[in-house]
Write a protein that holds these residues in place. Structure first.
Motif, PDB file in Angstrom:
ATOM      1  N   GLU A  13      77.474  64.576   1.857  1.00 20.66           N
ATOM      2  CA  GLU A  13      77.472  65.048   0.470  1.00 20.66           C
ATOM      3  C   GLU A  13      78.888  65.365   0.008  1.00 20.66           C
ATOM      4  N   LYS A  14      79.648  66.008   0.897  1.00 23.76           N
ATOM      5  CA  LYS A  14      81.032  66.347   0.550  1.00 23.76           C
ATOM      6  C   LYS A  14      81.864  65.079   0.339  1.00 23.76           C
ATOM      7  N   VAL A  15      81.702  64.080   1.210  1.00 18.78           N
ATOM      8  CA  VAL A  15      82.418  62.802   1.064  1.00 18.78           C
ATOM      9  C   VAL A  15      82.006  62.136  -0.251  1.00 18.78           C
ATOM     10  N   SER A  16      80.721  62.160  -0.536  1.00 26.53           N
ATOM     11  CA  SER A  16      80.232  61.570  -1.781  1.00 26.53           C
ATOM     12  C   SER A  16      80.853  62.270  -2.994  1.00 26.53           C
ATOM     13  N   GLN A  17      80.913  63.594  -2.951  1.00 20.79           N
ATOM     14  CA  GLN A  17      81.510  64.358  -4.054  1.00 20.79           C
ATOM     15  C   GLN A  17      83.006  64.038  -4.176  1.00 20.79           C
ATOM     16  N   ASP A  21      84.910  62.483  -7.289  1.00 22.93           N
ATOM     17  CA  ASP A  21      86.109  63.110  -7.888  1.00 22.93           C
ATOM     18  C   ASP A  21      87.269  62.126  -7.919  1.00 22.93           C
ATOM     19  N   LEU A  22      87.440  61.385  -6.842  1.00 17.43           N
ATOM     20  CA  LEU A  22      88.525  60.403  -6.778  1.00 17.43           C
ATOM     21  C   LEU A  22      88.341  59.326  -7.847  1.00 17.43           C
ATOM     22  N   LEU A 136      98.916  63.607 -10.567  1.00 18.44           N
ATOM     23  CA  LEU A 136      97.555  63.120 -10.288  1.00 18.44           C
ATOM     24  C   LEU A 136      97.565  62.105  -9.154  1.00 18.44           C
ATOM     25  N   GLU A 137      98.569  61.227  -9.149  1.00 18.80           N
ATOM     26  CA  GLU A 137      98.673  60.242  -8.060  1.00 18.80           C
ATOM     27  C   GLU A 137      98.890  60.957  -6.736  1.00 18.80           C
ATOM     28  N   LEU A 143      94.005  63.715  -1.542  1.00 18.04           N
ATOM     29  CA  LEU A 143      92.544  63.742  -1.391  1.00 18.04           C
ATOM     30  C   LEU A 143      92.073  62.599  -0.503  1.00 18.04           C
ATOM     31  N   VAL A 144      92.705  61.449  -0.686  1.00 17.06           N
ATOM     32  CA  VAL A 144      92.326  60.283   0.126  1.00 17.06           C
ATOM     33  C   VAL A 144      92.702  60.545   1.585  1.00 17.06           C
TER      34      VAL A 144
END
Length: 147
Positions: A13-17, A21-22, A136-137, A143-144
């Motif tokens: 679920e966290k990965v999906s979120q 977001d990404l 943002l980048e 995040l990635v």
């Protein structure tokens, strides 16, 4: 076993979120890049308009110099010929024309300054947007990396 399944589900679920977001941030980044491109295009158009106005201003200044030279010649002729009425009218006309060209040159200079101010504002906005894009980048890459 049950705990592991729950943890796996939570992680999924966290990965999906995070992926969602990404995707949102990538879409925002694309929008910002498009806006930056539009602003750059507008800046180029303003630069072209500014160059045109600067050329026009230089032409008006050259015309003013020519008119002032003509006026001086006409005034000299008046002194030499005891100011004939025709020459007086010509001088008056030339003085009005010089005055008009000076006014035009002043207006063109004011417009050039106004456009330079707008251009500076656009550059500042563009720089701010580029900084936001970079942030943002950077955030997206972090995040990635954490995902």
């Amino acid at each position: 076993m049950e705990t592991s399944k729950k943890e796996l589900k939570d992680l999924k679920e966290k990965v999906s979120q995070l992926q969602s977001d990404l995707s949102d941030r990538e879409a925002s980044l694309l929008d910002l890049k498009e806006k930056a491109s539009t602003m750059a295009s507008s800046a180029v158009k303003r630069d072209n308009r500014l160059k045109t106005l600067e050329i026009s201003l230089e032409q008006k200044k050259e015309e003013c110099v020519k008119m002032e030279n003509q006026l001086k010649k006409a005034q000299s002729a008046v002194v030499e010929s005891q100011a004939s009425s025709e020459l007086s009218e010509r001088i008056s006309s030339l003085e009005q024309e010089v005055s008009r060209h000076k006014d035009d040159a002043a207006k063109a200079q004011t417009e050039v300054e106004r456009l330079l101010d707008i251009l500076r504002e656009m550059e500042n906005e563009k720089n701010d947007k580029e900084k936001k894009i970079h942030e943002l980048e950077s955030l997206a890459s972090r995040l990635v990396l954490h995902a």
